[in-house]
Every structure is written in C-alpha cells, then in structure tokens.
Write a protein that holds these residues in place. Sequence first.
Motif, PDB file in Angstrom:
ATOM      1  N   PHE A  38      50.606  50.225  44.726  1.00  0.00           N
ATOM      2  CA  PHE A  38      49.182  50.708  44.295  1.00  0.00           C
ATOM      3  C   PHE A  38      48.826  49.446  45.372  1.00  0.00           C
ATOM      4  N   VAL A  39      47.389  49.537  45.470  1.00  0.00           N
ATOM      5  CA  VAL A  39      46.821  48.343  46.684  1.00  0.00           C
ATOM      6  C   VAL A  39      45.282  47.708  45.592  1.00  0.00           C
ATOM      7  N   HIS A  40      46.244  46.740  45.246  1.00  0.00           N
ATOM      8  CA  HIS A  40      45.433  44.915  45.152  1.00  0.00           C
ATOM      9  C   HIS A  40      44.301  44.724  45.478  1.00  0.00           C
ATOM     10  N   MET A  41      43.535  44.603  44.813  1.00  0.00           N
ATOM     11  CA  MET A  41      41.952  44.155  45.303  1.00  0.00           C
ATOM     12  C   MET A  41      41.118  43.213  43.742  1.00  0.00           C
ATOM     13  N   SER A  42      41.287  42.249  44.590  1.00  0.00           N
ATOM     14  CA  SER A  42      40.857  40.878  43.501  1.00  0.00           C
ATOM     15  C   SER A  42      39.194  41.339  43.944  1.00  0.00           C
ATOM     16  N   ALA A  43      38.915  40.761  42.618  1.00  0.00           N
ATOM     17  CA  ALA A  43      36.473  40.626  43.058  1.00  0.00           C
ATOM     18  C   ALA A  43      36.457  39.782  43.624  1.00  0.00           C
ATOM     19  N   GLY A  44      37.188  38.350  42.615  1.00  0.00           N
ATOM     20  CA  GLY A  44      37.148  37.226  43.342  1.00  0.00           C
ATOM     21  C   GLY A  44      37.374  36.871  44.920  1.00  0.00           C
ATOM     22  N   ASP A  45      38.675  37.131  44.948  1.00  0.00           N
ATOM     23  CA  ASP A  45      38.736  36.802  46.783  1.00  0.00           C
ATOM     24  C   ASP A  45      37.881  37.295  47.575  1.00  0.00           C
ATOM     25  N   LEU A  46      37.783  39.234  47.264  1.00  0.00           N
ATOM     26  CA  LEU A  46      36.427  39.758  48.045  1.00  0.00           C
ATOM     27  C   LEU A  46      35.048  39.248  48.036  1.00  0.00           C
ATOM     28  N   LEU A  47      35.086  38.249  46.610  1.00  0.00           N
ATOM     29  CA  LEU A  47      33.321  37.909  46.733  1.00  0.00           C
ATOM     30  C   LEU A  47      33.873  36.419  47.852  1.00  0.00           C
ATOM     31  N   CYS A  65      27.445  31.020  42.402  1.00  0.00           N
ATOM     32  CA  CYS A  65      27.841  31.532  41.355  1.00  0.00           C
ATOM     33  C   CYS A  65      29.454  31.190  40.707  1.00  0.00           C
ATOM     34  N   ILE A  66      29.897  31.671  41.433  1.00  0.00           N
ATOM     35  CA  ILE A  66      31.076  30.537  41.334  1.00  0.00           C
ATOM     36  C   ILE A  66      32.101  29.671  40.989  1.00  0.00           C
ATOM     37  N   LYS A  67      30.671  28.651  41.548  1.00  0.00           N
ATOM     38  CA  LYS A  67      30.565  27.022  41.383  1.00  0.00           C
ATOM     39  C   LYS A  67      30.518  26.774  39.398  1.00  0.00           C
ATOM     40  N   GLU A  68      29.979  27.830  39.160  1.00  0.00           N
ATOM     41  CA  GLU A  68      29.099  27.530  37.869  1.00  0.00           C
ATOM     42  C   GLU A  68      29.666  28.532  37.360  1.00  0.00           C
ATOM     43  N   GLY A  69      30.587  29.258  37.778  1.00  0.00           N
ATOM     44  CA  GLY A  69      31.157  30.616  36.571  1.00  0.00           C
ATOM     45  C   GLY A  69      30.231  31.367  36.317  1.00  0.00           C
ATOM     46  N   LYS A  70      29.600  31.414  36.757  1.00  0.00           N
ATOM     47  CA  LYS A  70      28.656  32.513  36.561  1.00  0.00           C
ATOM     48  C   LYS A  70      28.421  33.828  36.718  1.00  0.00           C
ATOM     49  N   ILE A  71      27.961  34.884  36.648  1.00  0.00           N
ATOM     50  CA  ILE A  71      29.222  36.251  37.705  1.00  0.00           C
ATOM     51  C   ILE A  71      27.627  37.001  39.022  1.00  0.00           C
TER      52      ILE A  71
END
Length: 200
Positions: A38-47, A65-71
């Motif tokens: 499979f191809v692995h795509m981490s949404a967090g890594d893409l962001l 968003c990342i610093k505040e744990g928000k989406i």
Amino acid sequence: MTSEAKLSKDDMTVCFILGGPGSGKGTQCAKLVQDFGFVHMSAGDLLREEQQRPGSEYGELIQNCIKEGKIVPMEVTITLLEKKIIESDSNRFLIDGFPRQLDQALAFEKEVVESTLIIYLECSEEVMLKRLLKRGETSGRIDDNKETILKRFKTFLELSYPVVEHFRKSGKVHTVPCEDSVEEVYARVKPIFAELFKQK
Ligand SMILES: Nc1ncnc2c1ncn2[C@@H]1O[C@H](COP(=O)(O)OP(=O)(O)OP(=O)(O)O)[C@@H](O)[C@H]1O
Ligand SMILES: O=c1ccn([C@@H]2O[C@H](COP(=O)(O)O)[C@@H](O)[C@H]2O)c(=O)[nH]1
Ligand SMILES: [Mg+2]
C-alpha cells in the motif's frame, strides 16, 4: 471539490487507519506497506509538509492548529490527500489519521472515494501519553509536549472518535487493541489485511 465522488471504490482500495494520538498508526502502516504494497499517506505528515512549503497560504493556519491540537479545515486536508492519490501510480492507499471529524468522513467518501476498510487502534490515554512524551524527546514535533498532547486527546474524544462510531454501522471497522508490542499489535492487524488483500 465536486459534489460526486471522483474516484471509484471498484478501481482502488482506501483504508482509513484511525486511533488516538500515539496509538501507533504510523508504525503499523509502515509494516503494512512492506507486506501489502500500500501507499501510506499520513494526513498529519501532509499537513506538516504543506506548513513548511515556502509560499503556502495555509502555513500559519496549519501551524496554529497543530500547536493547539485542533483540526485543520477539511478543505485543506482533503485537497492534499486527493492530490496525492491522483498523482500516485498505485491503487492501494492507507490513509493514516484522517478523517478526523464526521463531516470530513462524509465529504471525503462523497467527493473523493469510498473507503473499503477501517482499522481502529484502541489504546488508553495513559499508554499514548507515555509513548508521545518519549517520542517527543527526539521528534521535534511542536505537538509532542504534555500541554498539547492533552488538548489532542480532548479533540480525539470529542470530534474524532465519533468517526469510528459512524463507520461501525457500516461493518467496515476492525478494532485492534494496541497496548502490546509493535509485533504483537501487527500480529492482529496483518490477518485482517491478509484476508482481504494479496500479499506482495
Ligand atoms: N506497540 C507499540 N509499543 C510501543 N511503542 C510503540 C508502539 N507503537 C508505536 N510505538 C511508538 O509510539 C510512538 C507513536 O507511534 P506512532 O508515531 O506510530 O503513532 P501515531 O498514532 O502515528 O501518532 P500520531 O497520532 O501522533 O501521529 C512512536 O515513538 C512509536 O515508535
Ligand atoms: O486530518 C488531519 C490530520 C492531522 N491534523 C492535525 O495535525 C496534527 C498531527 O496529526 P498526526 O496524525 O498526529 O500526525 C493533529 O493534531 C491536527 O492538528 C488535522 O488537522 N487533520
Ligand atoms: Mg502518526
């Protein structure tokens, strides 16, 4: 984004790998890539990649968003995921850490492609906290600190876990306890894939 799915489930397989922060999504995906191609795509890594891209109009928004744990707003994340899928030669994708919220799940399946399988890695906050604090000693991630981790747990419980509940109704969710070693957890994950997909 259009109002109809652009891609067909008949032509490709999309698996969502879900679980709380630090449950081991990325770790298990790496093993699935080796065994099932499979191809692995981490949404967090893409962001994070988009946040660091010079000239990105979303850099500051993503960082906050990342610093505040928000989406991050779903338009940003879905556009990044869709682009990766379309650009890829593969037709097997592991999407790690997305959808993060029910509206994202509905939008992605309606507008991009329907998922085939969902793995939910079930883990206590105590174990996830321990793993993330350890990872934070070397990861350099701005969200691997106790203050942000607690915010990420709250976001997961309130907004992301309902996505798992939603998919349960479709019978596509496989819940995998993941507090044991990486190999023991993979011994639970692998047979789920082996039954549905041929090994490389
Ligand atoms: N089964 C396990 N036992 C012990 N440590 C683990 C296990 N699985 C993963 N880890 C470790 O825990 C940390 C978090 O794992 P990983 O990055 O795979 O989680 P994640 O769910 O992708 O986290 P995030 O949501 O923050 O991206 C890593 O340091 C990883 O090496
Ligand atoms: O679909 C997504 C995925 C991630 N985020 C943001 O990124 C961080 C880190 O995500 P990881 O999966 O832990 O790498 C997450 O806390 C969110 O702030 C997102 O908004 N949408
Ligand atoms: Mg991860």
